[in-house]
Design a protein around this motif. Structure first.
Motif, PDB file in Angstrom:
ATOM      1  N   GLY A 113      13.739  66.891 101.162  1.00 20.35           N
ATOM      2  CA  GLY A 113      12.886  67.933 101.034  1.00 20.35           C
ATOM      3  C   GLY A 113      13.030  68.731  99.946  1.00 20.35           C
ATOM      4  O   GLY A 113      12.712  70.150  99.803  1.00 20.35           O
ATOM      5  N   ILE A 114      14.293  68.752  99.291  1.00 18.39           N
ATOM      6  CA  ILE A 114      14.930  69.433  98.390  1.00 18.39           C
ATOM      7  C   ILE A 114      13.855  69.598  97.117  1.00 18.39           C
ATOM      8  O   ILE A 114      13.552  68.624  96.577  1.00 18.39           O
ATOM      9  N   ALA A 115      13.725  70.788  96.498  1.00 21.10           N
ATOM     10  CA  ALA A 115      12.645  71.132  95.436  1.00 21.10           C
ATOM     11  C   ALA A 115      13.454  71.230  94.157  1.00 21.10           C
ATOM     12  O   ALA A 115      14.790  71.897  94.162  1.00 21.10           O
ATOM     13  N   GLU A 116      12.961  70.860  93.044  1.00 17.98           N
ATOM     14  CA  GLU A 116      13.612  71.309  91.837  1.00 17.98           C
ATOM     15  C   GLU A 116      13.531  73.058  91.654  1.00 17.98           C
ATOM     16  O   GLU A 116      12.881  73.642  92.349  1.00 17.98           O
ATOM     17  N   ASN A 117      14.584  73.503  90.792  1.00 20.96           N
ATOM     18  CA  ASN A 117      14.589  75.017  90.785  1.00 20.96           C
ATOM     19  C   ASN A 117      14.958  75.630  91.849  1.00 20.96           C
ATOM     20  O   ASN A 117      14.859  76.901  92.056  1.00 20.96           O
ATOM     21  N   SER A 118      15.319  74.818  92.864  1.00 22.53           N
ATOM     22  CA  SER A 118      15.943  75.744  94.259  1.00 22.53           C
ATOM     23  C   SER A 118      17.478  75.967  94.006  1.00 22.53           C
ATOM     24  O   SER A 118      17.846  75.630  92.962  1.00 22.53           O
ATOM     25  N   ARG A 135      25.340  67.677  74.474  1.00 20.54           N
ATOM     26  CA  ARG A 135      24.930  68.553  75.711  1.00 20.54           C
ATOM     27  C   ARG A 135      24.025  67.591  76.746  1.00 20.54           C
ATOM     28  O   ARG A 135      22.837  67.234  76.475  1.00 20.54           O
ATOM     29  N   VAL A 136      24.270  67.758  77.865  1.00 15.62           N
ATOM     30  CA  VAL A 136      23.405  67.530  79.088  1.00 15.62           C
ATOM     31  C   VAL A 136      22.908  68.746  79.568  1.00 15.62           C
ATOM     32  O   VAL A 136      23.804  69.647  80.168  1.00 15.62           O
ATOM     33  N   LEU A 137      21.613  69.125  79.600  1.00 12.30           N
ATOM     34  CA  LEU A 137      21.100  70.083  80.107  1.00 12.30           C
ATOM     35  C   LEU A 137      20.263  69.700  81.414  1.00 12.30           C
ATOM     36  O   LEU A 137      19.485  68.889  81.462  1.00 12.30           O
ATOM     37  N   ALA A 138      20.767  70.075  82.584  1.00  9.88           N
ATOM     38  CA  ALA A 138      19.937  69.890  83.910  1.00  9.88           C
ATOM     39  C   ALA A 138      18.639  70.481  83.859  1.00  9.88           C
ATOM     40  O   ALA A 138      18.615  71.555  84.429  1.00  9.88           O
ATOM     41  N   HIS A 139      17.891  69.455  84.078  1.00  9.85           N
ATOM     42  CA  HIS A 139      16.125  70.005  83.838  1.00  9.85           C
ATOM     43  C   HIS A 139      15.892  70.588  85.229  1.00  9.85           C
ATOM     44  O   HIS A 139      15.777  69.795  86.240  1.00  9.85           O
ATOM     45  N   ARG A 140      15.750  71.846  85.493  1.00 17.30           N
ATOM     46  CA  ARG A 140      15.273  72.306  86.817  1.00 17.30           C
ATOM     47  C   ARG A 140      16.452  72.040  87.814  1.00 17.30           C
ATOM     48  O   ARG A 140      16.248  72.077  88.989  1.00 17.30           O
TER      49      ARG A 140
END
Length: 258
Positions: free
Chosen positions: A29-34, A13-18
């Protein structure tokens, strides 16, 4: 029987972190968890997205990692002290704020791995995911928060309980049980979890080992390792027997482990 969260999806399984933020996205300028990061992970083909849950001042569960806004937006306030409206304005140029409700509704084919970061978020998270239990795994470093979220999902009338992975205290019990070579103690420690989500090492302590993986698998529990970004490490860990890789570069992991 495995939980539905695990069924019908490719392994490892590949889990995309944030979510997914490529270097090019980050430069823009893109942020994690956006919203943009979640959409990018989905577009790349990630079946699983790992994210974090906080509660805003007006009671909205948002996908956000830190307790405060300083690292992501430069604003020193805590997430709990900011309204969802204000946070939406702060995140507008950083890929857009995404709430838990939006994530579940906008990406109905994504399986979410949700880390409950704040004590006050546990019950609202549980209520929000109750109708989506088949595609949600709840976790937290705090076993108490994790269990509170699971209880809230049950009380909200969810027909399928969310999957869950061990908190820090449970992981410590599992490691001690594995070291003791007592399968009875291992079974007891793993009895209420579906997965162990762990770093390969914690300081000088090796956490992930063939013995840990074998013990988990004997009891129907998967092992997912975070946060792994280099293809050689991904391959090595999968060869060792781990079931999932939590990574900042889901695009790279999907290509490497295809």
């Amino acid at each position: 029987m495995p939980h539905p969260w695990f069924e019908g999806a490719a392994t490892p399984r590949v889990l995309a972190h944030r979510g997914l933020v490529t270097p090019e996205d980050a430069a823009g300028g893109i942020a994690e968890n956006s919203f943009a990061a979640v959409a990018a992970a989905h577009s790349a083909g990630a079946a699983y997205i790992e994210s974090d849950c906080h509660l805003t001042a007006d009671g909205v569960v948002v996908l956000f990692h830190d307790d405060d806004l300083s690292r992501v937006t430069g604003d020193p306030r805590r997430v709990a002290d900011v309204s969802s409206h204000d946070l939406e304005a702060l995140m507008a140029a950083r890929g857009g704020l995404i709430t838990l409700r939006q994530a579940l509704e906008t990406f109905p084919d994504v399986r979410f791995n949700l880390d409950v970061k704040a004590e006050g978020a546990a019950e609202p998270v549980g209520r929000a995911v109750a109708a989506h239990g088949e595609r949600v795994l709840l976790t937290s470093f705090s076993d108490a928060r994790r269990l509170a979220a699971l209880a809230a999902a049950h009380e909200a009338g969810g027909s399928i309980r969310p999957a869950t992975s061990a908190g820090t205290r449970t992981i410590a019990r599992v490691l001690a049980a594995v070291a003791s070579r007592s399968d009875r103690l291992v079974a007891r420690a793993l009895g209420a979890v579906d997965a162990l989500q762990v770093p390969e090492r914690q300081g000088r302590l090796r956490v992930v080992s063939p013995r840990l993986i074998a013990a988990a698998h004997r009891h129907g529990v998967e092992v997912h390792v975070w946060t792994v970004n280099h293809p050689d490490d991904m391959r090595r860990l999968v060869d060792m027997g781990v079931d999932g890789i939590v990574t900042d570069r889901a695009d790279v992991a999907l290509a490497t482990l295809a």
